[in-house]
Design a protein around this motif. Sequence first.
Motif, PDB file in Angstrom:
ATOM      1  N   CYS A 105      -4.180   6.089 -11.715  1.00  0.00           N
ATOM      2  CA  CYS A 105      -3.334   5.130 -12.415  1.00  0.00           C
ATOM      3  C   CYS A 105      -3.855   4.906 -13.834  1.00  0.00           C
ATOM      4  CB  CYS A 105      -3.316   3.800 -11.666  1.00  0.00           C
ATOM      5  SG  CYS A 105      -2.644   3.901  -9.988  1.00  0.00           S
ATOM      6  N   ALA A 106      -2.950   4.525 -14.718  1.00  0.00           N
ATOM      7  CA  ALA A 106      -3.289   4.243 -16.112  1.00  0.00           C
ATOM      8  C   ALA A 106      -2.375   3.136 -16.614  1.00  0.00           C
ATOM      9  CB  ALA A 106      -3.162   5.518 -16.960  1.00  0.00           C
ATOM     10  N   PRO A 107      -2.657   2.587 -17.804  1.00  0.00           N
ATOM     11  CA  PRO A 107      -1.849   1.461 -18.297  1.00  0.00           C
ATOM     12  C   PRO A 107      -0.370   1.811 -18.447  1.00  0.00           C
ATOM     13  CG  PRO A 107      -3.870   1.702 -19.580  1.00  0.00           C
ATOM     14  CD  PRO A 107      -3.779   2.904 -18.703  1.00  0.00           C
ATOM     15  N   ASN A 108       0.436   0.747 -18.504  1.00  0.00           N
ATOM     16  CA  ASN A 108       1.871   0.860 -18.776  1.00  0.00           C
ATOM     17  C   ASN A 108       2.611   1.646 -17.691  1.00  0.00           C
ATOM     18  OD1 ASN A 108       1.525  -0.466 -21.354  1.00  0.00           O
ATOM     19  ND2 ASN A 108       0.682   1.462 -22.106  1.00  0.00           N
ATOM     20  N   ASP A 109       2.299   1.324 -16.430  1.00  0.00           N
ATOM     21  CA  ASP A 109       2.989   1.952 -15.289  1.00  0.00           C
ATOM     22  C   ASP A 109       2.915   3.467 -15.357  1.00  0.00           C
ATOM     23  OD1 ASP A 109       3.700  -0.475 -14.154  1.00  0.00           O
ATOM     24  OD2 ASP A 109       5.578  -0.599 -15.259  1.00  0.00           O
ATOM     25  N   THR A 110       1.718   3.966 -15.630  1.00  0.00           N
ATOM     26  CA  THR A 110       1.510   5.403 -15.780  1.00  0.00           C
ATOM     27  C   THR A 110       0.738   5.957 -14.584  1.00  0.00           C
ATOM     28  OG1 THR A 110       1.480   5.192 -18.185  1.00  0.00           O
ATOM     29  CG2 THR A 110       0.507   7.190 -17.256  1.00  0.00           C
ATOM     30  N   LEU A 111       1.178   7.101 -14.086  1.00  0.00           N
ATOM     31  CA  LEU A 111       0.484   7.823 -13.029  1.00  0.00           C
ATOM     32  C   LEU A 111       0.143   9.222 -13.525  1.00  0.00           C
ATOM     33  CD1 LEU A 111       2.758   6.921  -9.958  1.00  0.00           C
ATOM     34  CD2 LEU A 111       0.710   5.706 -10.761  1.00  0.00           C
ATOM     35  N   LEU A 112      -1.086   9.656 -13.227  1.00  0.00           N
ATOM     36  CA  LEU A 112      -1.503  11.023 -13.511  1.00  0.00           C
ATOM     37  C   LEU A 112      -1.819  11.709 -12.188  1.00  0.00           C
ATOM     38  CD1 LEU A 112      -3.327   9.006 -15.713  1.00  0.00           C
ATOM     39  CD2 LEU A 112      -3.232  11.219 -16.866  1.00  0.00           C
ATOM     40  N   TYR A 113      -1.450  12.974 -12.081  1.00  0.00           N
ATOM     41  CA  TYR A 113      -1.712  13.695 -10.839  1.00  0.00           C
ATOM     42  C   TYR A 113      -1.863  15.174 -11.165  1.00  0.00           C
ATOM     43  CZ  TYR A 113       3.275  14.905 -11.091  1.00  0.00           C
ATOM     44  OH  TYR A 113       4.506  15.364 -11.501  1.00  0.00           O
ATOM     45  N   ILE A 114      -2.482  15.910 -10.256  1.00  0.00           N
ATOM     46  CA  ILE A 114      -2.769  17.309 -10.535  1.00  0.00           C
ATOM     47  C   ILE A 114      -1.646  18.197 -10.016  1.00  0.00           C
ATOM     48  CG2 ILE A 114      -5.263  17.013 -10.614  1.00  0.00           C
ATOM     49  CD1 ILE A 114      -5.371  18.075  -7.746  1.00  0.00           C
ATOM     50  N   GLY A 115      -1.492  19.340 -10.662  1.00  0.00           N
ATOM     51  CA  GLY A 115      -0.470  20.299 -10.249  1.00  0.00           C
ATOM     52  C   GLY A 115      -0.806  21.685 -10.753  1.00  0.00           C
ATOM     53  N   THR A 116      -0.139  22.682 -10.189  1.00  0.00           N
ATOM     54  CA  THR A 116      -0.337  24.055 -10.630  1.00  0.00           C
ATOM     55  C   THR A 116       0.960  24.840 -10.494  1.00  0.00           C
ATOM     56  OG1 THR A 116      -1.631  26.087 -10.326  1.00  0.00           O
ATOM     57  CG2 THR A 116      -1.132  24.813  -8.337  1.00  0.00           C
ATOM     58  N   ASP A 117       1.156  25.768 -11.422  1.00  0.00           N
ATOM     59  CA  ASP A 117       2.294  26.688 -11.363  1.00  0.00           C
ATOM     60  C   ASP A 117       1.873  28.061 -10.844  1.00  0.00           C
ATOM     61  OD1 ASP A 117       4.115  24.800 -12.405  1.00  0.00           O
ATOM     62  OD2 ASP A 117       3.455  25.255 -14.446  1.00  0.00           O
ATOM     63  N   ASN A 157       1.408  25.123  -2.580  1.00  0.00           N
ATOM     64  CA  ASN A 157       2.451  24.456  -1.779  1.00  0.00           C
ATOM     65  C   ASN A 157       2.159  22.966  -1.594  1.00  0.00           C
ATOM     66  OD1 ASN A 157       4.036  26.765  -1.430  1.00  0.00           O
ATOM     67  ND2 ASN A 157       2.887  27.410   0.386  1.00  0.00           N
ATOM     68  N   ASP A 158       0.895  22.645  -1.351  1.00  0.00           N
ATOM     69  CA  ASP A 158       0.540  21.242  -1.123  1.00  0.00           C
ATOM     70  C   ASP A 158       0.728  20.425  -2.403  1.00  0.00           C
ATOM     71  OD1 ASP A 158      -0.304  19.196   0.621  1.00  0.00           O
ATOM     72  OD2 ASP A 158      -2.353  19.332  -0.137  1.00  0.00           O
ATOM     73  N   LEU A 159       0.389  21.020  -3.548  1.00  0.00           N
ATOM     74  CA  LEU A 159       0.559  20.296  -4.809  1.00  0.00           C
ATOM     75  C   LEU A 159       2.022  20.182  -5.211  1.00  0.00           C
ATOM     76  CD1 LEU A 159      -2.514  21.476  -6.930  1.00  0.00           C
ATOM     77  CD2 LEU A 159      -2.240  19.392  -5.571  1.00  0.00           C
ATOM     78  N   LYS A 160       2.840  21.130  -4.796  1.00  0.00           N
ATOM     79  CA  LYS A 160       4.284  20.985  -4.993  1.00  0.00           C
ATOM     80  C   LYS A 160       4.808  19.799  -4.183  1.00  0.00           C
ATOM     81  CE  LYS A 160       5.670  24.117  -7.916  1.00  0.00           C
ATOM     82  NZ  LYS A 160       6.298  23.732  -9.196  1.00  0.00           N
ATOM     83  N   VAL A 216       0.866  -1.178   0.000  1.00  0.00           N
ATOM     84  CA  VAL A 216       0.000   0.000   0.000  1.00  0.00           C
ATOM     85  C   VAL A 216       0.902   1.227   0.000  1.00  0.00           C
ATOM     86  CG1 VAL A 216      -1.760   1.315   1.236  1.00  0.00           C
ATOM     87  CG2 VAL A 216      -1.836  -1.197   1.248  1.00  0.00           C
ATOM     88  N   VAL A 217       0.675   2.134  -0.945  1.00  0.00           N
ATOM     89  CA  VAL A 217       1.410   3.401  -1.005  1.00  0.00           C
ATOM     90  C   VAL A 217       0.476   4.511  -0.543  1.00  0.00           C
ATOM     91  CG1 VAL A 217       2.543   5.088  -2.501  1.00  0.00           C
ATOM     92  CG2 VAL A 217       2.937   2.629  -2.860  1.00  0.00           C
ATOM     93  N   TRP A 218       0.897   5.255   0.469  1.00  0.00           N
ATOM     94  CA  TRP A 218       0.086   6.301   1.066  1.00  0.00           C
ATOM     95  C   TRP A 218       0.486   7.655   0.483  1.00  0.00           C
ATOM     96  CZ3 TRP A 218      -3.667   5.167   4.838  1.00  0.00           C
ATOM     97  CH2 TRP A 218      -3.659   3.849   5.293  1.00  0.00           C
ATOM     98  N   ILE A 219      -0.444   8.313  -0.193  1.00  0.00           N
ATOM     99  CA  ILE A 219      -0.220   9.656  -0.727  1.00  0.00           C
ATOM    100  C   ILE A 219      -0.540  10.662   0.378  1.00  0.00           C
ATOM    101  CG2 ILE A 219      -0.912  11.327  -2.484  1.00  0.00           C
ATOM    102  CD1 ILE A 219       0.703   8.923  -3.531  1.00  0.00           C
ATOM    103  N   GLU A 220       0.394  11.571   0.609  1.00  0.00           N
ATOM    104  CA  GLU A 220       0.313  12.438   1.785  1.00  0.00           C
ATOM    105  C   GLU A 220      -0.181  13.847   1.480  1.00  0.00           C
ATOM    106  OE1 GLU A 220       0.776  11.145   4.595  1.00  0.00           O
ATOM    107  OE2 GLU A 220       1.976   9.340   4.230  1.00  0.00           O
ATOM    108  N   HIS A 221      -0.355  14.202   0.218  1.00  0.00           N
ATOM    109  CA  HIS A 221      -0.660  15.598  -0.132  1.00  0.00           C
ATOM    110  C   HIS A 221      -1.719  15.652  -1.227  1.00  0.00           C
ATOM    111  CE1 HIS A 221       2.986  16.733   2.096  1.00  0.00           C
ATOM    112  NE2 HIS A 221       3.585  15.734   1.456  1.00  0.00           N
ATOM    113  N   GLY A 222      -2.318  16.862  -1.377  1.00  0.00           N
ATOM    114  CA  GLY A 222      -3.161  17.113  -2.532  1.00  0.00           C
ATOM    115  C   GLY A 222      -4.642  17.280  -2.266  1.00  0.00           C
ATOM    116  N   GLU A 223      -5.109  17.305  -1.020  1.00  0.00           N
ATOM    117  CA  GLU A 223      -6.542  17.435  -0.761  1.00  0.00           C
ATOM    118  C   GLU A 223      -7.043  18.788  -1.266  1.00  0.00           C
ATOM    119  OE1 GLU A 223      -9.761  17.175   2.954  1.00  0.00           O
ATOM    120  OE2 GLU A 223      -7.647  16.695   3.284  1.00  0.00           O
TER     121      GLU A 223
END
Length: 356
Positions: free
Chosen positions: A230-242, A250-253, A207-214
């Motif tokens: 998660c997506a095929p071929n060992d792919t991860l998608l996640y949100i971010g902002t500049d 800060n939390d998304l960083k 189990v991998v626990w994600i600690e940020h991003g609420e």
Amino acid sequence: MNRANKYTFRLPAEWEKQSGIMLIWPHNETDWQPCLKEITTTYLELADVITRYEKLLVVAQYIEEVKKLLAEHLKAEQFQRIVFRQCSNNDTWARDVAPITLLPMAEYLKANIAPHLLDFCFNGWGEKFKSDKDNCINRQLYFTETFKGVLENHKDFVLEGGSIESDGRHTLFTTTSCLTAQHRNQPLTREDIEKRLLEIFPDMHRVVWIEHGELQGDDTDGHIDTIFRCAPNDTLLYIGTDDVNDIHYNDLKALDKQVQSLRTLDGKPYRLYKLPLPEAIYDEGERLPATYANFLVLNGAVIVPTYNQPRNDKQALDIMQEVFPGYDVIGVDSRTIIRQHGSIHCLTMQFPEGVL
């Protein structure tokens, strides 16, 4: 656990072949009442897209009204792909109410072992909202022979479908903020919960626990399907902002830093795609949890939430097309859905092939 041999089962990835998608239809006695016309239009659009690709299970309190509405809206061959079941409901978030399906592992397929549909306790995301009717839906569906499989009782454990993700390769992802939140599974510790998850999902090696991003406006205490997928071929998608002025910056960083550090069980880096964070959307002064991570995978298509933000919408759709080559990528305006603090993945639940 009611399994003859728990090691014969696995949690399929969401992009594996499906038998259908479940929707719970909104009505006047749900929180959708103030925008019922608008959300019904969104549901009709979702039903139209889904039934182009696979079956649709529609659970509705007022079943005859919904049948008539869908018959008027859909082509005849699409309408024939719908399975209707009448159940009372408090709300409409099928992802967190519907059963989570385990399939027999490949080596046991010839033994004709039935899929197991895991029926967890749903308590309104930590007793925030009424959930008594929703918590009974799975048993009603099972006893009306909706599923080809065995209903497995886990009512002693609170777990929502939107709170877990699998890479399809023995890793289960979740968020610390949600699974350790109050009024769910106390007095269990994080270690207790992890042990329970690995027992329930026996093909998961960690189990991998994600600690940020609420996200602000999220009633779920930080479901993973709003920030990280998660997506095929060992792919991860996640949100971010500049945008350094966004309250989530800060939390998304910190989320970005954690995701960059993740490795597969083989020790290899994941393929990473950062989805844009939509520009802030407010309702009566409250920021709503708009996110592109809450997409739904179908047989041959991906439905992606959009927010009438041309640049961000296009970027999200383009990323999804790259991640899911050969799939039809279809945007559905989700501005009404987020008024009740969820999006497309939250409203739906997929069932693997052979279940519905």
